[in-house]
Design a protein around this motif. Structure first.
Motif, PDB file in Angstrom:
ATOM      1  N   SER A   5      23.096  20.471  47.675  1.00  0.00           N
ATOM      2  CA  SER A   5      23.115  20.289  46.221  1.00  0.00           C
ATOM      3  C   SER A   5      23.360  18.832  45.852  1.00  0.00           C
ATOM      4  O   SER A   5      22.694  18.279  44.966  1.00  0.00           O
ATOM      5  CB  SER A   5      24.194  21.174  45.584  1.00  0.00           C
ATOM      6  N   ASP A  77      27.699  22.885  39.370  1.00  0.00           N
ATOM      7  CA  ASP A  77      28.755  23.629  40.060  1.00  0.00           C
ATOM      8  C   ASP A  77      28.315  24.009  41.468  1.00  0.00           C
ATOM      9  O   ASP A  77      27.513  24.919  41.651  1.00  0.00           O
ATOM     10  CB  ASP A  77      29.112  24.883  39.262  1.00  0.00           C
ATOM     11  N   ALA A  78      28.860  23.318  42.476  1.00  0.00           N
ATOM     12  CA  ALA A  78      28.526  23.613  43.874  1.00  0.00           C
ATOM     13  C   ALA A  78      29.622  24.433  44.549  1.00  0.00           C
ATOM     14  O   ALA A  78      29.756  24.418  45.778  1.00  0.00           O
ATOM     15  CB  ALA A  78      28.288  22.319  44.644  1.00  0.00           C
ATOM     16  N   THR A  84      34.165  31.497  44.569  1.00  0.00           N
ATOM     17  CA  THR A  84      33.949  32.086  43.243  1.00  0.00           C
ATOM     18  C   THR A  84      34.387  33.547  43.223  1.00  0.00           C
ATOM     19  O   THR A  84      34.976  34.028  42.242  1.00  0.00           O
ATOM     20  CB  THR A  84      32.470  31.977  42.850  1.00  0.00           C
ATOM     21  N   PRO A 286      23.044  25.990  43.161  1.00  0.00           N
ATOM     22  CA  PRO A 286      23.646  26.354  41.873  1.00  0.00           C
ATOM     23  C   PRO A 286      22.582  26.516  40.789  1.00  0.00           C
ATOM     24  O   PRO A 286      21.594  25.765  40.755  1.00  0.00           O
ATOM     25  CB  PRO A 286      24.554  25.155  41.563  1.00  0.00           C
ATOM     26  N   ARG A 287      22.801  27.483  39.910  1.00  0.00           N
ATOM     27  CA  ARG A 287      21.840  27.740  38.835  1.00  0.00           C
ATOM     28  C   ARG A 287      21.632  26.494  37.972  1.00  0.00           C
ATOM     29  O   ARG A 287      20.511  26.199  37.557  1.00  0.00           O
ATOM     30  CB  ARG A 287      22.358  28.897  37.973  1.00  0.00           C
TER      31      ARG A 287
END
Length: 297
Positions: A5, A77-78, A84, A286-287
């Motif tokens: 990312s 957000d990685a 999470t 990440p989205r």
């Protein structure tokens, strides 16, 4: 996933890309990204308004997310999905009025982020001896979560004491300790039976790497945690030593291979690959990053 990312973010946005804390706890990786233009910060206040900020694999608290939003930062957000998962569990239990015992190390980035989800409901436990003095409002509404990078054995010792003290203790259906962490611990436990020395490739501030060395040291006196071959000395080994080489979850493969090469070249060694467990887990980007990289959607 976190490393990929950050690489893609630097390619897409250019430099600098700011990162809240180290992207992963590995000095080789962090230094490589510094050379590419990543800027690692310990406070959102260090990031200029409107900049790109990536949250590391260890996750952040809601307060950090709010600070980033207030500064109009482009937040990526990685956070590892396994971390999470622990955050979501903390939120769920806290909303239901539970006292949450979090087994982990004080000051670790992951622990700080998780406790930030429900600070009024979470009690951090580092040692089994702490369990006897715990006091809660309701013994029937208690739950336990775990930092993902702990020693499985250490976590189980604390968990056993908690279950003895609190028979109604709840826990997630699936354990919190990272599969990569557990697999490597299982491999060291199995493979160190027939070796004279163990080399763990990983950084000193990597929790899962440190646990690997500690686990090896229980059986093998010559156990080392190094960032790479530069951390080893010829005097550490004898020519006829059988050496187990393993690595923390975020250690780059090229550094592992460099370490193996150093051992082979200096001691005329040969390599035997031992596989304890295959890993095939893949986490998507990440989205927030996929949204700006059409080719990755």
């Amino acid at each position: 996933m976190a490393v990929d990312s950050l690489d893609l973010a630097l390619q897409h946005f250019g430099t600098p890309v700011y990162v809240y804390h180290e992207i992963v706890h590995n000095q080789y990786v962090v230094n490589s990204f510094r050379e590419k233009g990543a800027v690692f910060v310990d406070s959102v206040d260090e990031v200029p308004n409107g900049s790109v900020l990536m949250f590391s694999a260890h996750g952040v608290s809601p307060a950090v997310r709010d600070q980033a939003k207030a500064r109009d930062l482009h937040a990526l957000d990685a956070t590892c999905p396994l971390v999470t998962k622990v955050h979501l569990e903390a939120i769920k239990y806290a909303k239901s009025g539970y006292t949450i015992f979090l087994i982990g190390h004080e000051g670790h980035d992951e622990v700080i982020g998780t406790m930030g989800e429900a600070p009024e409901a979470i009690v951090l436990i580092e040692e089994a001896d702490e369990v006897d003095s715990l006091e809660v409002a309701d013994d029937s509404k208690v739950a336990v979560l775990t930092q993902t990078t702990l020693s499985v054995d250490d976590a189980n010792r604390i968990l056993s004491r908690l279950r003895e003290r609190f028979p109604d203790l709840e826990s997630p259906a699936k354990g919190d300790i990272c599969y990569a962490t557990q697999n490597r611990q299982d491999a060291v436990r199995e493979l160190c039976q027939d070796v004279d020395a163990v080399v763990v490739v990983g950084s000193q501030n990597s929790s899962n790497s440190a646990r690997l060395r500690e686990l090896a040291a229980e059986k093998i006196t010559k156990s080392f945690l190094v960032d790479g071959p530069q951390g080893l000395s010829l005097s550490d080994f004898s020519a006829d030593d059988r050496v187990l080489v393993t690595a923390g979850a975020s250690a780059p493969e090229n550094v592992v291979q460099d370490t193996i090469t150093w051992l082979c070249e200096n001691f005329d060694g040969t390599v035997e690959v031992a596989t304890v467990r295959e890993e095939s887990v893949h986490f998507p980007l990440p989205r927030s990053l996929r949204a700006v990289l059409p080719a990755t959607k």
